[in-house]
Design an enzyme around this catalytic site. Structure first.
Site, PDB file in Angstrom:
ATOM      1  CB  THR A  89      -0.951   0.019   1.210  1.00  0.00           C
ATOM      2  OG1 THR A  89      -0.185   0.053   2.418  1.00  0.00           O
ATOM      3  CG2 THR A  89      -1.863  -1.201   1.212  1.00  0.00           C
ATOM      4  CG  ASP A  90      -0.780   4.665  -2.007  1.00  0.00           C
ATOM      5  OD1 ASP A  90      -1.586   4.641  -1.047  1.00  0.00           O
ATOM      6  OD2 ASP A  90      -1.119   4.948  -3.159  1.00  0.00           O
ATOM      7  CD  GLN A  91       2.261  10.126   2.579  1.00  0.00           C
ATOM      8  OE1 GLN A  91       2.571  10.455   1.453  1.00  0.00           O
ATOM      9  NE2 GLN A  91       2.628  10.795   3.653  1.00  0.00           N
TER      10      GLN A  91
END
Length: 142
Positions: free
Chosen positions: A15-17
């Site tokens: 996942t990203d930020q």
């Protein structure tokens, strides 16, 4: 038409930020789907590579519809969209754990000799693979 199915639990590292699956990870999941489809047809891509044959990506496309998040389970559906004896187009749908479409896409591949990167004819050099691809590809009328 054979449709291979794979379940992938979304890991935190994917996942990203924003807390959603980083877009490039879907390309990795497509590769997992291709490998599983080839296995489901009774073949092993690693064995092909051991014989000096590679299958590079010529083109890849992904359309993002709905985000997947950490803790969810993605379902990767993979099939042979087109095949002409030389090039293979794989189709993909990646679904959320509720069955909604998260990503749709396709990738085009050609087999080449590892030492020269010259394309080979699957039809001529690997007739068993050719027959399986012909048998399992999407029908023209679909």
């Amino acid at each position: 038409m054979l449709i291979s199915e794979n379940s992938i639990e979304v890991r935190y590292a994917e996942t990203d930020q924003m807390g959603i699956v980083y877009h490039a990870n879907y390309l990795v999941w497509m590769e997992i789907g291709r490998t599983k489809l080839i296995k489901d047809m009774g073949f092993n891509y690693a064995e092909l590579e051991a014989e000096g044959i590679l299958s590079p990506v010529l083109d890849i496309q992904a359309s993002y519809k709905k985000p997947l998040k950490y803790g969810q389970t993605a379902t990767v559906l993979t099939w042979i969209e087109k095949y002409d004896g030389l090039r293979v187009t794989y189709g993909y749908k990646i679904l959320t754990d509720t069955g909604e479409l998260a990503v749709s896409g396709s990738s085009i591949h050609v087999c080449v000799k590892k030492d020269s990167f010259r394309p080979i004819s699957i039809k001529k050099l690997y007739p068993d693979w050719h027959q399986a691809y012909e048998k399992n590809k999407k029908e023209e009328a679909e």
